[in-house]
Design an enzyme around this catalytic site. Structure first.
Site, PDB file in Angstrom:
ATOM      1  N   ASP A 200       0.839  -1.196   0.000  1.00 40.06           N
ATOM      2  CA  ASP A 200       0.000   0.000   0.000  1.00 40.06           C
ATOM      3  C   ASP A 200       0.881   1.255   0.000  1.00 40.06           C
ATOM      4  O   ASP A 200       1.813   1.354  -0.794  1.00 40.06           O
ATOM      5  CB  ASP A 200      -0.968  -0.039   1.184  1.00 40.06           C
ATOM      6  CG  ASP A 200      -2.002   1.070   1.153  1.00 40.06           C
ATOM      7  OD1 ASP A 200      -2.817   1.102   0.217  1.00 40.06           O
ATOM      8  OD2 ASP A 200      -1.988   1.927   2.066  1.00 40.06           O
ATOM      9  N   TYR A 328      -2.281  11.134   2.336  1.00 36.95           N
ATOM     10  CA  TYR A 328      -2.888  11.102   1.001  1.00 36.95           C
ATOM     11  C   TYR A 328      -2.850  12.497   0.373  1.00 36.95           C
ATOM     12  O   TYR A 328      -2.550  12.653  -0.811  1.00 36.95           O
ATOM     13  CB  TYR A 328      -4.342  10.625   1.103  1.00 36.95           C
ATOM     14  CG  TYR A 328      -4.502   9.137   1.236  1.00 36.95           C
ATOM     15  CD1 TYR A 328      -5.171   8.402   0.261  1.00 36.95           C
ATOM     16  CD2 TYR A 328      -4.018   8.441   2.343  1.00 36.95           C
ATOM     17  CE1 TYR A 328      -5.354   7.033   0.374  1.00 36.95           C
ATOM     18  CE2 TYR A 328      -4.187   7.076   2.470  1.00 36.95           C
ATOM     19  CZ  TYR A 328      -4.846   6.380   1.480  1.00 36.95           C
ATOM     20  OH  TYR A 328      -5.002   5.012   1.595  1.00 36.95           O
ATOM     21  N   HIS A 379      -5.053  -7.198   0.501  1.00 40.10           N
ATOM     22  CA  HIS A 379      -4.327  -5.949   0.705  1.00 40.10           C
ATOM     23  C   HIS A 379      -3.476  -5.951   1.977  1.00 40.10           C
ATOM     24  O   HIS A 379      -2.418  -5.335   2.020  1.00 40.10           O
ATOM     25  CB  HIS A 379      -5.350  -4.810   0.762  1.00 40.10           C
ATOM     26  CG  HIS A 379      -4.772  -3.445   0.716  1.00 40.10           C
ATOM     27  ND1 HIS A 379      -4.055  -2.962  -0.345  1.00 40.10           N
ATOM     28  CD2 HIS A 379      -4.820  -2.432   1.623  1.00 40.10           C
ATOM     29  CE1 HIS A 379      -3.690  -1.715  -0.113  1.00 40.10           C
ATOM     30  NE2 HIS A 379      -4.125  -1.378   1.083  1.00 40.10           N
TER      31      HIS A 379
END
Length: 403
Positions: A200, A328, A379
Site C-alpha cells: 500500500d 494522502y 491488501h
C-alpha cells in the site's frame, strides 16, 4: 536512553531525494494505555448515536449496522483494552527524531549472524501491528521451521502521522521525504547495506526508495505495485489477463475509492468526525477489512476480530485519523512515477486492489528479478496470510541476489 548521531555531510549527498539534515536522536519507547483513556472510550461507545440500517442486505452501502453494533459492543465489553500495549511492549520499541520527523519503530535483531537488514513499511488503514505475526519467522527462521540463511534484522517504522509516530505540524511530509528518512534511519542503526519491503502506501515509500537509489539499498520487495496504463498500451495489444487487470482498476475507482478521494482532498474535514467518535473510526477502518481482504464475504474470515480492533484501537488511542489521512493529501497530487532501477521483487496477492502483469511491471521496475502470484491473500497480506507472506519475502529477496 537517548542516542544522537550526526550523519556526515558526505553521506547526505547523492540520490537520496529531498535532503534532510543529519541529526538523528533515538530513545527507548513504551506504550502506555491509561485508565482515563479506557474510561473515555467506553463512555463514547456507550452513547454513540447510530444511523438507521442500510436499505440493502449486503455491504454495498458500507458496513452493515448490525455488524457495526456487534463490534462496538464487543469492543466496549469484551475486548482487552490493554492488548495493543501488551503486544507492542513485548518487542524492542524506539522513537527516532530524524531532524524534525518523529518516528516510532520496532527493531528486532535476529540471533543469526548472517541475517540481512530489512525495513518494512505498512500503509493505510494499517499499522506496525500488521507485521507482528511475521516477526518471529522472519527474524528467527529455525525457531519456526525455516533456515537460518533466511533470517532478517527487522526495522518496522510507523509512517509519520500514524500510530505513535509524531504528527507533522507543517506540510511537506510526503512519500519522498519519508523514503529519505528511512534511508537515514537504516544507516544510523548500523546497516550500511539493507533491503526494503512494503505494501500500500508502504509500497509507495519502498518503490520511491528504489527511484532515489540511496547508497546501501540492495533491493526491494513490494506486495502492491503501480505502473502506467499508457506504458501497457505501448507494449501492444493487452492480453485477456491484462484487460481484466485494467477492468479491476476501473472498478476500484468507480466503487471503492471514496475514502481515498476524501482523504486526498479534505482530510481535515473528515478528521473531525473520526477524532470525536470511536464508532465512526471503527466503521471507517473495518469496512476496508471487508473490501480489501480475501475474506469470502466476511472480514473475520481473513483477520480476527481482536486483530481488527487492535488496529482500530491504535488509530483511536493516538487520534491519528486526520494525520494519517493527510499523507494522502501530501502524496497523491504528485505521485512518484519514476522508474524503479534497483533489483526488485513483486508478490501479487489475488485480492490486492491493483494487479499488474509481469511485462507491464517491467516498464517501470526495470530490474525486476521476481514476480509471483500467490494462492490466497489481499491488501493486508502479512496480517491475512502470514505464512504465505513470509514465504514471498524470503523468495523475493533471495531472487534479488541472483544474476
Amino acid at each position: 536512553m537517548r542516542r544522537v548521531c550526526e550523519v556526515p555531510a558526505s553521506e547526505r549527498r547523492g540520490r537520496v531525494g529531498p535532503r534532510l539534515g543529519g541529526v538523528i536522536e533515538i530513545r527507548d519507547f513504551t506504550v502506555d494505555i491509561t485508565d482515563t483513556q479506557i474510561k473515555d472510550l467506553r463512555e463514547r461507545l456507550a452513547r454513540a448515536r447510530l444511523p438507521e440500517a442500510e436499505t440493502v442486505d449486503d455491504w454495498s452501502q458500507g458496513i452493515p449496522l448490525a455488524y457495526l453494533r456487534e463490534l462496538a459492543e464487543y469492543w466496549a465489553r469484551d475486548y482487552d483494552m490493554t492488548r495493543v500495549a501488551t503486544r507492542l511492549n513485548a518487542l524492542p520499541q524506539f522513537h527516532a527524531t530524524i531532524d524534525e520527523l518523529g518516528v516510532h519503530f520496532l527493531h528486532i535483531r535476529s540471533p543469526h549472524a548472517q541475517a540481512r537488514p530489512l525495513i518494512m513499511t505498512h500503509g493505510w488503514p494499517g499499522s506496525v501491528l500488521e507485521f507482528l505475526n511475521v516477526i518471529g519467522p522472519l527474524s528467527d527462521p529455525p525457531a519456526h521451521g525455516g533456515a537460518a540463511e533466511d533470517a532478517f534484522h527487522l526495522v518496522i517504522p510507523a509512517l509519520p502521522g500514524y500510530g505513535f509516530s509524531d504528527k507533522p505540524t507543517r506540510q511537506g511530509t510526503g512519500v519522498p521525504r519519508i523514503a529519505s528518512a528511512w534511508q537515514q534511519l537504516m544507516r544510523h542503526l548500523g546497516y550500511p547495506e539493507y533491503y526494503a519491503q512494503g505494501g500500500d502506501l508502504g509500497a509507495s515509500v519502498t518503490a520511491t526508495m528504489g527511484t532515489q537509489r540511496p547508497e546501501g539499498l540492495l533491493g526491494i520487495h513490494v506486495n502492491m505495485a503501480l505502473a502506467s496504463p499508457a506504458a501497457l498500451q505501448a507494449l501492444g495489444e493487452p492480453t485477456p489477463e491484462e484487460l481484466h487487470m485494467l477492468a479491476r482498476v476501473t472498478r476500484y475507482w468507480d466503487n471503492e475509492s471514496g475514502y481515498s478521494t476524501q482523504q486526498r482532498t479534505r482530510p481535515q474535514t473528515l478528521g473531525y468526525g473520526l477524532a470525536d467518535s470511536p464508532t465512526g473510526q471503527l466503521a471507517w477502518i473495518v469496512e476496508k477489512f471487508y473490501a480489501f481482504t480475501d475474506c469470502d464475504g466476511h472480514p473475520e474470515n481473513a483477520v480476527s476480530r481482536d486483530e481488527m480492533l487492535d488496529n482500530v484501537m491504535l488509530y483511536w488511542l493516538t487520534n491519528s485519523a486526520t494525520s494519517s489521512a493527510r499523507l494522502y493529501w501530501e502524496s497523491f497530487p504528485n505521485p512518484v512515477t519514476d522508474n524503479v532501477t534497483v533489483p526488485s521483487a513483486y508478490s501479487l496477492f489475488p485480492e490486492e486492489l491493483f494487479w499488474v502483469s509481469e511485462r507491464w511491471l517491467r516498464t517501470r521496475f526495470t530490474e525486476l528479478r521476481y514476480y509471483h502470484q500467490t494462492e490466497r491473500g489481499g491488501h493486508f497480506a502479512a496480517l491475512e496470510q502470514p505464512e504465505i507472506f513470509v514465504r514471498e519475502v524470503r523468495a523475493g529477496i533471495r531472487a534479488l541476489n541472483l544474476d
